[in-house]
Design a protein around this motif. Structure first.
Motif, PDB file in Angstrom:
ATOM      1  N   MET A   1       0.870  -1.088  -0.046  1.00 22.90           N
ATOM      2  CA  MET A   1      -0.029   0.014  -0.082  1.00 22.90           C
ATOM      3  C   MET A   1       0.842   1.043   0.120  1.00 22.90           C
ATOM      4  N   ASN A   2       0.621   2.075  -1.041  1.00 24.17           N
ATOM      5  CA  ASN A   2       1.555   3.253  -1.033  1.00 24.17           C
ATOM      6  C   ASN A   2       0.637   4.508  -1.006  1.00 24.17           C
ATOM      7  N   PHE A   3       0.963   4.916   0.337  1.00 22.00           N
ATOM      8  CA  PHE A   3       0.019   6.412   0.930  1.00 22.00           C
ATOM      9  C   PHE A   3       1.044   7.405   0.749  1.00 22.00           C
ATOM     10  N   ASP A   4       0.107   8.704   0.519  1.00 22.52           N
ATOM     11  CA  ASP A   4       0.869   9.674   0.333  1.00 22.52           C
ATOM     12  C   ASP A   4       1.773  10.308   1.447  1.00 22.52           C
ATOM     13  N   LEU A   5       3.022  10.609   1.062  1.00 20.76           N
ATOM     14  CA  LEU A   5       4.158  10.697   2.108  1.00 20.76           C
ATOM     15  C   LEU A   5       3.881  12.043   2.960  1.00 20.76           C
ATOM     16  N   ILE A   6       3.414  13.186   2.510  1.00 22.84           N
ATOM     17  CA  ILE A   6       2.818  14.339   3.241  1.00 22.84           C
ATOM     18  C   ILE A   6       1.756  13.897   4.177  1.00 22.84           C
ATOM     19  N   LEU A   7       0.978  13.041   3.770  1.00 25.13           N
ATOM     20  CA  LEU A   7      -0.208  13.021   4.742  1.00 25.13           C
ATOM     21  C   LEU A   7       0.586  11.940   5.818  1.00 25.13           C
ATOM     22  N   ARG A   8       1.234  10.897   5.600  1.00 25.38           N
ATOM     23  CA  ARG A   8       1.846  10.005   6.521  1.00 25.38           C
ATOM     24  C   ARG A   8       2.541  10.710   7.573  1.00 25.38           C
ATOM     25  N   ILE A   9       3.633  11.741   7.155  1.00 23.81           N
ATOM     26  CA  ILE A   9       4.358  12.347   8.117  1.00 23.81           C
ATOM     27  C   ILE A   9       3.708  13.465   8.915  1.00 23.81           C
ATOM     28  N   GLY A  10       2.404  14.147   8.052  1.00 23.98           N
ATOM     29  CA  GLY A  10       1.804  14.955   8.715  1.00 23.98           C
ATOM     30  C   GLY A  10       0.951  14.305   9.961  1.00 23.98           C
ATOM     31  N   THR A  11       0.370  13.080   9.676  1.00 22.55           N
ATOM     32  CA  THR A  11      -0.326  12.506  10.779  1.00 22.55           C
ATOM     33  C   THR A  11       0.676  12.128  11.951  1.00 22.55           C
ATOM     34  N   LYS A  12       1.713  11.502  11.533  1.00 23.55           N
ATOM     35  CA  LYS A  12       2.757  11.194  12.663  1.00 23.55           C
ATOM     36  C   LYS A  12       2.941  12.575  13.505  1.00 23.55           C
ATOM     37  N   LEU A  13       3.214  13.733  12.792  1.00 22.96           N
ATOM     38  CA  LEU A  13       3.415  14.742  13.770  1.00 22.96           C
ATOM     39  C   LEU A  13       2.420  15.415  14.363  1.00 22.96           C
ATOM     40  N   ILE A  14       1.160  15.244  13.979  1.00 18.52           N
ATOM     41  CA  ILE A  14       0.037  15.817  14.736  1.00 18.52           C
ATOM     42  C   ILE A  14      -0.662  14.747  15.955  1.00 18.52           C
ATOM     43  N   LEU A  15      -0.274  13.292  15.527  1.00 13.21           N
ATOM     44  CA  LEU A  15      -0.906  12.416  16.517  1.00 13.21           C
ATOM     45  C   LEU A  15      -0.654  12.761  17.890  1.00 13.21           C
ATOM     46  N   PRO A  16       0.648  12.829  18.518  1.00 11.28           N
ATOM     47  CA  PRO A  16       0.873  12.881  19.722  1.00 11.28           C
ATOM     48  C   PRO A  16       0.163  14.156  20.396  1.00 11.28           C
ATOM     49  N   PHE A  17       0.040  15.257  19.569  1.00  9.03           N
ATOM     50  CA  PHE A  17      -0.590  16.353  20.141  1.00  9.03           C
ATOM     51  C   PHE A  17      -2.234  16.117  20.182  1.00  9.03           C
ATOM     52  N   ILE A  18      -2.932  15.466  19.182  1.00 12.86           N
ATOM     53  CA  ILE A  18      -4.209  15.217  19.483  1.00 12.86           C
ATOM     54  C   ILE A  18      -4.501  14.267  20.770  1.00 12.86           C
TER      55      ILE A  18
END
Lengths: 138, 187, 121
Positions: A1-18
């Motif tokens: 599965m090839n997901f979008d890079l920006i989406l993946r990194i962005g999600t990883k950055l925002i997850l701890p804050f959520i």
């Protein structure tokens, strides 16, 4: 599965804050807006975000299905158990004043326990609903 | 000022509702329903219901949308043209609406501080909550303490709804059980 | 003129009832079940407004006690509606699960199609 890079990194950055925000909403519920319902839904949103971005299997590594399904009744039991603790200590059902020697701290402890129960049930139910719909489609 | 913001947001809410009723693509309806929930959360902020606004924004705009999209993925995304006439439902709804508006004309106008709703029980909550429970957020105190039974029942409803959906859609479990019984038959 | 002024005073109630009636219309007139459920949600949210609107006091603040404020909006409707929202998502999910199962059994989510098929059999 090839997901979008920006989406993946962005999600990883925002997850701890959520997650941090969810914890803040949970434990600051007596002093500001928030409480068990809101925190539970935000925690569920974290799991759903992981499932949408990284796939269902990644979400299941974070929150295994068996654990989620056990947490659904656990929250109700925490809530009902708080009431029964009040009964055992000589008060009425869901009377928090008797939980601690000081009635006001007893009330605070009772509200705290009850909110935890609500958060556990709401978060796990939301995740379980999401899993049920997604697994039906795959 | 507050009532003006309230009026503008409510008008936007009505416009979104008209768009939802007219939209044929169910995907579009789901997105509009998400917009509707965010507008509703904004209205709730204006109405000072911050806890409720937070819940509506996270539940209505996020979780409901995800669940609706999941259901649409499993079913059709196009609504078929209605086969019956629209006149009868429209007349019915107009009659019900007119009757309800006539009924609300006697209610106190928006934002009056001496309305009946503010006279009973509530002053006690506002004056005594901090002394009795130590929690400055009155909504949390009433929710978890004064009306604890309500919330217990409500948590149970969530629990039952979750169990119901898992039973209705838990196809995997049934397949496991079918395999198990097949294995038992072989033995 | 007087009636018009009364209507402006009660604008929030008029919109609330409009939302309620729009939800009712979708439930009654549309045959697609997913749309019916969304109509039901609109009806439900209009009830939230019906509860929250009278609780607001102009110049009041959110019901979180602070020595700086003396006038608070009514907290009781907030509590009732908070639980109603979460129950609402539970019922919505249950309804959607039923729609999914109906679609698997009948191949359609349209009320009229299912009624036709049951009549044919």
């Amino acid at each position: 599965m090839n997901f979008d890079l920006i989406l993946r990194i962005g999600t990883k950055l925002i997850l701890p804050f959520i997650l941090l925000f969810a914890i803040y909403v949970q434990f600051h519920g007596e002093y500001g807006p928030g409480g068990g319902f809101q925190a539970g839904v935000i925690v569920a949103a974290v799991i759903i975000l992981i499932a949408i971005t990284f796939g269902l299997n990644a979400a299941k590594r974070v929150a295994p299905r068996g654990l989620v399904e056990r947490m659904v009744p656990l929250g109700v039991l925490i809530y009902a158990g708080t009431g029964i603790a009040g009964l055992l200590l000589g008060g009425n059902y869901l009377d928090y004043g008797v939980l601690l020697p000081e009635p006001v701290s007893g009330h605070l402890l009772g509200i705290f326990a009850v909110e935890i129960g609500v958060a556990v049930t709401v978060s796990s139910t939301m995740v379980a609903l999401f899993y049920a719909f997604v697994e039906r489609g795959s | 000022m507050e009532s003006l913001i309230n009026m503008v947001l409510l008008t936007l809410l009505a416009a979104t509702t008209i768009a939802i009723v007219g939209q044929r693509s169910l995907l579009g309806v789901v997105i509009l329903a998400s917009v509707y929930s965010f507008l509703m959360a904004s209205v709730m902020i204006v109405l000072d219901a911050v806890d409720v606004a937070m819940t509506e924004a996270s539940v209505g705009a996020a979780i409901s949308t995800v669940l609706l999209l999941g259901a649409l993925h499993l079913t059709k995304t196009r609504e078929e043209a209605p086969r019956h006439g629209r006149l009868l439902p429209l007349l019915l709804c107009a009659a019900v609406g007119a009757m309800l508006v006539w009924g609300t004309l006697v209610l106190p106008p928006f934002g009056t501080p001496d309305a009946v709703i503010h006279q009973h029980v509530v002053p006690r909550y506002i004056n005594e909550t901090v002394r009795e429970t130590g929690s400055p957020n009155i909504v949390t105190a009433v929710l978890a303490d004064y009306r604890g039974f309500d919330t217990l029942g409500e948590t149970t409803v969530i629990f039952i709804a979750g169990i119901g959906v898992m039973l209705l859609l838990g196809g995997l479990r049934r397949r496991d059980r079918a395999q198990d019984s097949a294995a038992e038959d072989q033995r | 003129m007087e009636a018009l002024l009364a209507l402006v005073d009660h604008y929030n109630f008029v919109i609330t009832i409009f939302l309620m009636v729009a939800g009712l219309y979708v439930v009654v007139a549309r045959s697609n079940m997913v749309k019916k459920l969304i109509g039901l949600s609109i009806f439900q949210t209009s009830v939230y407004l019906l509860y929250l609107e009278p609780g607001k006091i102009i110049g009041g603040t959110a019901p979180i006690v602070d020595p700086k404020f003396t006038l608070y909006s009514n907290p009781l409707p907030h509590v009732l509606i908070l639980t109603a929202i979460v129950v609402g998502v539970g019922t919505l999910a249950l309804g959607l699960a039923l729609v999914v199962r109906i679609h698997e059994a009948y191949g359609t989510t349209d009320d009229d199609d299912i009624a036709d098929r049951n009549r044919d059999e």
